[in-house]
Write an enzyme that holds these catalytic residues in place. Structure first.
Site, short mmCIF file in Angstrom:
data_model
loop_
_atom_site.label_atom_id
_atom_site.label_comp_id
_atom_site.label_asym_id
_atom_site.label_seq_id
_atom_site.Cartn_x
_atom_site.Cartn_y
_atom_site.Cartn_z
N ARG A 248 0.88 -1.10 0.10
CA ARG A 248 -0.10 -0.14 -0.11
C ARG A 248 0.89 1.16 -0.12
NH1 ARG A 248 -5.31 0.87 1.41
NH2 ARG A 248 -5.91 2.95 1.09
N HIS B 129 14.52 -11.30 6.68
CA HIS B 129 15.35 -11.73 5.50
C HIS B 129 15.31 -10.71 4.24
CE1 HIS B 129 16.29 -15.50 3.04
NE2 HIS B 129 16.60 -14.61 2.27
N ARG C 167 16.06 -9.05 0.86
CA ARG C 167 16.39 -9.55 -0.43
C ARG C 167 16.83 -8.44 -1.36
NH1 ARG C 167 12.91 -13.90 0.94
NH2 ARG C 167 13.75 -15.77 0.47
N GLU D 110 18.85 -13.09 8.10
CA GLU D 110 19.11 -14.30 7.16
C GLU D 110 19.12 -13.67 5.89
OE1 GLU D 110 15.96 -17.09 8.13
OE2 GLU D 110 14.73 -16.32 6.69
N HIS E 41 11.09 -23.08 8.26
CA HIS E 41 10.27 -23.13 6.98
C HIS E 41 8.89 -24.04 7.16
CE1 HIS E 41 10.38 -21.65 2.88
NE2 HIS E 41 9.65 -22.57 2.71
#
Length: 239
Positions: free
Chosen positions: A18, A43, A45, A70, A191
């Site tokens: 948004r 994490h 990226r 991570e 995970h």
């Protein structure tokens, strides 16, 4: 006691969809630790499609519990961020560019030389290192040879198999955890762990130091509330 580290990436996904700063990712980190999480995981990226590098810097300023970053250590931008913010732990994940989510661990045998070098880079700054691995005994042995402090067991296959055969789903994870402990490595996992399978995983996997959970916990928080969801996950990890 197995610690719960809450991955707040999905909070950032909602914010980014948004624009603006609602929900506030830094506040989510503060609240997660206030609600009982023993750790916060992010994490980042390269495309910053969820957690931004600026988020990591802001969270570092306020975090009072364990901070775990991570990501793919082959990205120099990631390495620089970790060395700048100096979290309690860095988890090395072999993501490809544009990858939706992590879907495999490091081949610690084929990449031993590289991993040994990068592990030492972080350890020199007193940052604990964990390597994301598939639950294969050879990969655990390979991880030990890199000098890492811990391994994080990639648990997607456990979550899938759990729905078909509970006992079989944990077999390779038990072996991997025992091997890691035998070699003096700490054991993390993450995970697709959720309220359906977490208790069974915890009861069967020895020497489990920490689980990192994001997607499922944030989804549950939509129905249960953030604080209640964290407490429910913590109860699954109770001895």
């Amino acid at each position: 006691m197995t610690k719960l580290s809450v991955n707040i990436n999905k909070v950032a996904v909602l914010r980014n969809s948004r624009g603006g700063n609602n929900p506030d990712v830094t506040r989510a980190a503060i609240d997660a630790q206030r609600f009982g999480a023993e750790g916060i995981t992010v994490h980042p990226r390269p495309d910053e499609r969820h957690i931004r590098y600026s988020d990591v810097r802001e969270i570092k300023k306020i975090i009072t519990t364990e901070f775990n970053i991570e990501g793919n250590c082959r990205e120099q931008k990631f390495v620089d961020l970790v060395l700048e913010t100096r979290p309690d732990q860095v988890t090395l994940v072999p993501d490809a560019l544009g990858q939706i989510t992590s879907n495999h661990g490091w081949d610690t045998v084929a990449n031993k030389g590289y991993l040994k070098e990068i592990v030492s880079v972080f350890q020199k700054e007193n940052i604990r290192v964990s390597i994301f691995v598939d639950s294969i005994v050879e990969m655990i042995t390979g991880a030990k040879e890199t000098g890492t402090d811990r391994v994080e067991l990639y648990t997607e296959s456990f979550a899938t198999e759990y729905l078909k055969n509970k006992e079989k789903s944990v077999e390779k994870y038990i072996a991997a955890a025992r091997k890691a402990h035998e070699l003096g490595l700490g054991v993390n996992a993450g995970h697709d762990l959720d309220l359906r399978n977490l208790k069974f995983f915890k009861q069967n996997i020895p020497y489990l130091d920490e689980v990192s959970i994001g997607h499922a916990l944030i989804c549950d928080a939509l129905y249960l509330g953030f604080e209640n969801a964290i407490q429910m996950y913590k109860r699954q990890l109770a001895e």
